[in-house]
Design an enzyme around this catalytic site. Sequence first.
Site, PDB file in Angstrom:
ATOM      1  N   SER A  26      40.315  64.799  63.236  1.00 26.93           N
ATOM      2  CA  SER A  26      39.440  63.701  63.638  1.00 26.93           C
ATOM      3  C   SER A  26      39.863  62.337  63.110  1.00 26.93           C
ATOM      4  CB  SER A  26      38.002  64.000  63.200  1.00 26.93           C
ATOM      5  OG  SER A  26      37.942  64.155  61.799  1.00 26.93           O
TER       6      SER A  26
ATOM      7  N   LYS B 133      29.081  62.442  58.879  1.00 31.83           N
ATOM      8  CA  LYS B 133      29.898  61.236  58.955  1.00 31.83           C
ATOM      9  C   LYS B 133      29.053  60.001  59.231  1.00 31.83           C
ATOM     10  CE  LYS B 133      33.951  63.826  60.530  1.00 31.83           C
ATOM     11  NZ  LYS B 133      34.889  64.105  61.626  1.00 31.83           N
TER      12      LYS B 133
END
Length: 827
Positions: free
Chosen positions: A692, A735
């Site tokens: 990611s 996140k």
Amino acid sequence: MANEAEHETNAAREEASPLAEAELIILPVRQAVLFPGIILPLAIGRPASIAGAQEAARSQRMLGVVLQKDSSVEDPTPSQLHRVGTIAQILRYVTSPEGVHHVICRGTHRFRITEFVSGHPFLVGRIEEIGSAEVMTPEIEARLRLLRERAREAVQLLPNAPGEILAAIESIDSAAGLADFVAGVMDASTEEKQEVLEAIDVKDRLDKVLSLLTRRLQVLRLSKQIGDQTQQSLSSQQREHVLREQLRQIQKELGEGDDKTAEIAELRGAIEKAGLSEEAKEQALKELKRLERMPEAAAEYGMIRSYLDWLIDLPWSVLSPERIDIGEARRILDEDHYGLEKVKRRILEYLAVRKLNPDGKSPILCFVGPPGVGKTSLGQSIARTTGRKFARLSLGGVHDEAEIRGHRRTYIGALPGNIVQSIRKAGTRNPVLMLDEMDKLGAGFHGDPSSALLEVLDPEQNATFRDNYLGVAFDLSKVLFIGTANFLDNIPGPVRDRMEVIEIPGYVEEEKLQIAIRYLVPRQLAAAGLKSDQCEISEAALRLIIRSYTREAGVRNLERHIGAVCRHIAMRIAEGTTEGMRIEEQDVTEILGSPRFEREVAMRVNVAGVATGLAWTPVGGDILFVEATRAPGRGKLILTGQLGEVMKESAQAALSLVKGHAVELGIDPHLFEVSDLHIHVPAGAVPKDGPSAGVAMLVALVSLLTGRPARSDTAMTGEISLRGLVLPIGGVKEKVLAAAQAGITTVLLPARNRKDLEDVPERARKLVRFVWIEKMDELLAEALSDAKTQSHDQSASGEPAAASVKQAARSLSGRSTARGGRGRASS
């Protein structure tokens, strides 16, 4: 002493009135019954008895020997004596040097006391002699022969029996005389002998003696049999236990229990009361029989006793009364925990189903989330709302299957597994059992403990859970299992499939503030011994501690820092320098030292070549910086920062994508041939992996090569493909929370992760603007600013720029090192 007693007796004799012909001196005895025809020595110690015996010996009168009813009475009254006794002739009167008087007397015939006569220093009674007409009927003769036969057998079974007894038995022809003789020499209680003495009818007397002799004969036969069997099985190690074993067997047959007999009886009663299942009860009784036959000195005796104790102590049929009130449950959950609305709703749904369907199978809940978010306390709240007992079993570091399923009893020191031990500790068959740290189970050469959990956590199988130590099925279907874990991926798939996973997100700043005000500050005040008026922490001070001293998903470190503040105030109060304090924002630095964390995002991305990414860690989300620089070279790509293989491949893919679209991006393709590109991801000591960070690497490279810096308020996450597509990733919730805590206002997410926004707490969604990205051009348009930096213009032409170097150095040195050592990060 003897002379004085004799003098007193003589004085009393002179004062006493003479005895009539029908009067008899009565001698009470405690533990002896004299029969006609039997010679019996008697020890006399009471003054009245001594006086009576001496008078009878002096005047050559007969003596009436009578048993007293209660042997503990020192000076019996007439009402405390039996009325039937034996007239005795004194054969010899002896006084020992110690002053004890002995009378050797022979019984002649029975008598009955009609009344007692007063006026004498000893007991005197009017009597009537008891005689019995003895007619040798067939019934009497049959009983006489049977008595002689059994008496003969009893004498032969007796060890070291005198031969004169057998000769006397053979020589007595009278049925009454033989009955009296056998009763006199037989080992029986005084009460039983007194009954024989009072039996006037010969037939009745013979029946009583035969009954006593038959029972005694059975004991003698059994004693001989035990002796023979024991003698055959003796060895050199067993000889010291012979007498004890014989005594135990004899007492068992007589109904006189010793300590072991009482222990066996106690265990049998406990087994009956324990409510065991049929299988468990059958096994317990089987082991009890083995224990009963086994000597206490045997090595296996203690093992069997411990096994029975475990079976008895387990709550086979004990169930805590379940109390389900949805309104009260909601109040308790809100009282114990702030936020966590989704988790609370699922718990209330579970309780509602339990209330409507009490006999249904309970689901296995698993709370997954970073440390310090309240997973264990949620389990305690569930136990509190339902009225069940709470037990906790930590699985962290468990690497032996036997710790779950137990050891077999063949091993020394064997014990049941931790599941059964926790149930026994809870004392009920339906507790709330928390399996803590399920993601930290290990595996070794002793087996895989996660495999042993499969039966425990399966509602279709755990009703017949079989622990290796118990060896019988135990019903776990009523237990409410709750698992906790920090990282779901570390839980084996089959175990994870048996549980309903409930993810618990980290807290945003506002939630941490409310938790600190409602729970942490009062708890730490109590721990420090402070009252609320002695210590007050302002909201601004709490916000400073949250922002600058803790960077975590939970509130554990926050509570530690609040505790440090409370202890500082407690020290000041104990010293007498203050009576109370209010902690403001400026006081926090003085107490806790310099801030550990700073919001350095804007400073880090003011130069080209730096992009802000988002990473997932086992303790929550975190921000991740990707830095890129260029130096003269031959087109080499250098990667540093402890990157994993997947992350290195993402960097290669990002570079290939930039090369393929260099012209469209306004980059000179010739630069890739004459330059080496270096990508670094701080902190270098923390291992990092995952796909990611691909978009952040792409933005960093394009920012470096075009001179357009990344926006200071923007962070991004997503996987990049060679076609320029932004692919979805995991850990969106963690996140986003990390971005909100770091002051990020815009987050770029893959468009295919839009569904994951539901998991993000509403408070965090209000703090952050989300931009959904599908392609590379959308990403670069949102991530890069329009203005080029002067440093890039100078460095792009290959000329060193002192201002650019200084600015880059300042930005690189501004990164706080407080995040080092937080564990492996997954971008």
